[in-house]
Motif scaffolding. Structure first.
Motif, mmCIF file in Angstrom:
data_model
loop_
_atom_site.group_PDB
_atom_site.id
_atom_site.type_symbol
_atom_site.label_atom_id
_atom_site.label_comp_id
_atom_site.label_asym_id
_atom_site.label_seq_id
_atom_site.Cartn_x
_atom_site.Cartn_y
_atom_site.Cartn_z
ATOM 1 N N LEU A 32 0.826 -1.199 0.000
ATOM 2 C CA LEU A 32 0.000 0.000 0.000
ATOM 3 C C LEU A 32 0.866 1.256 0.000
ATOM 4 C CD1 LEU A 32 -2.744 1.360 0.162
ATOM 5 C CD2 LEU A 32 -2.667 1.078 2.642
ATOM 6 N N VAL A 33 1.904 1.254 0.794
ATOM 7 C CA VAL A 33 2.825 2.387 0.828
ATOM 8 C C VAL A 33 3.459 2.593 -0.543
ATOM 9 C CG1 VAL A 33 4.954 3.257 1.873
ATOM 10 C CG2 VAL A 33 3.257 2.108 3.297
ATOM 11 N N ALA A 34 3.795 1.508 -1.223
ATOM 12 C CA ALA A 34 4.390 1.602 -2.560
ATOM 13 C C ALA A 34 3.431 2.250 -3.554
ATOM 14 C CB ALA A 34 4.812 0.220 -3.039
ATOM 15 N N LEU A 36 1.398 4.595 -2.981
ATOM 16 C CA LEU A 36 1.263 6.025 -2.694
ATOM 17 C C LEU A 36 2.398 6.856 -3.274
ATOM 18 C CD1 LEU A 36 0.069 5.772 1.010
ATOM 19 C CD2 LEU A 36 -1.320 6.221 -1.018
ATOM 20 N N LYS A 37 3.413 6.223 -3.820
ATOM 21 C CA LYS A 37 4.534 6.952 -4.409
ATOM 22 C C LYS A 37 4.125 7.552 -5.750
ATOM 23 C CE LYS A 37 7.980 4.208 -2.088
ATOM 24 N NZ LYS A 37 9.082 3.289 -2.192
ATOM 25 N N LEU A 38 4.708 8.713 -6.073
ATOM 26 C CA LEU A 38 4.352 9.412 -7.309
ATOM 27 C C LEU A 38 4.611 8.584 -8.557
ATOM 28 C CD1 LEU A 38 5.526 13.049 -6.584
ATOM 29 C CD2 LEU A 38 3.194 12.195 -6.728
ATOM 30 N N ASP A 39 5.643 7.745 -8.533
ATOM 31 C CA ASP A 39 5.980 6.971 -9.726
ATOM 32 C C ASP A 39 5.352 5.571 -9.716
ATOM 33 O OD1 ASP A 39 7.487 5.987 -7.661
ATOM 34 O OD2 ASP A 39 9.342 5.873 -8.793
ATOM 35 N N ALA A 40 4.411 5.328 -8.797
ATOM 36 C CA ALA A 40 3.774 4.012 -8.703
ATOM 37 C C ALA A 40 2.871 3.761 -9.903
ATOM 38 C CB ALA A 40 2.962 3.918 -7.415
ATOM 39 N N ARG A 41 2.859 2.518 -10.359
ATOM 40 C CA ARG A 41 1.946 2.121 -11.443
ATOM 41 C C ARG A 41 0.604 1.745 -10.827
ATOM 42 N NH1 ARG A 41 4.003 -1.278 -16.317
ATOM 43 N NH2 ARG A 41 1.810 -0.891 -16.654
ATOM 44 N N ALA A 42 -0.451 2.215 -11.439
ATOM 45 C CA ALA A 42 -1.792 1.886 -10.950
ATOM 46 C C ALA A 42 -2.030 0.383 -11.110
ATOM 47 C CB ALA A 42 -2.835 2.673 -11.727
#
Length: 86
Positions: A32-34, A36-42
């Motif tokens: 879940l934390v991952a 929330l990162k700007l570069d995370a893939r949906a």
């Protein structure tokens, strides 16, 4: 208690959850934390058919696309502000 007006394209479902302790006492899982990162893939992708169905749901209630232009602009400004953070 809440009510939902009838909608020909929507079948809402409600559930309740009992949480044994305050959410602030439980750490967020790493997956879940991952996200929330700007570069995370949906984790999900929408195609044109899904977008069309979403617009149909909104249009039933009087939605007009230009109504939410201010919201999109706000999200873009917020995203830019977050990217500037150290």
């Amino acid at each position: 208690m809440f009510t939902v007006d009838p909608h020909p394209l929507l079948d809402p479902v409600v559930f309740t959850a009992t949480i044994p302790s305050p959410l602030s006492a439980s750490p967020s899982p790493e997956w879940l934390v991952a996200l929330l990162k700007l570069d995370a893939r949906a984790p999900l992708r929408a195609d044109d058919a899904v977008r069309g169905l979403g617009r149909d749901l909104l249009r039933h209630g009087g939605y007009k696309q230009q109504t939410f232009t201010w919201y999109r602009e706000l999200l873009e400004k917020l995203g830019a502000a977050v990217e500037r953070q150290p």
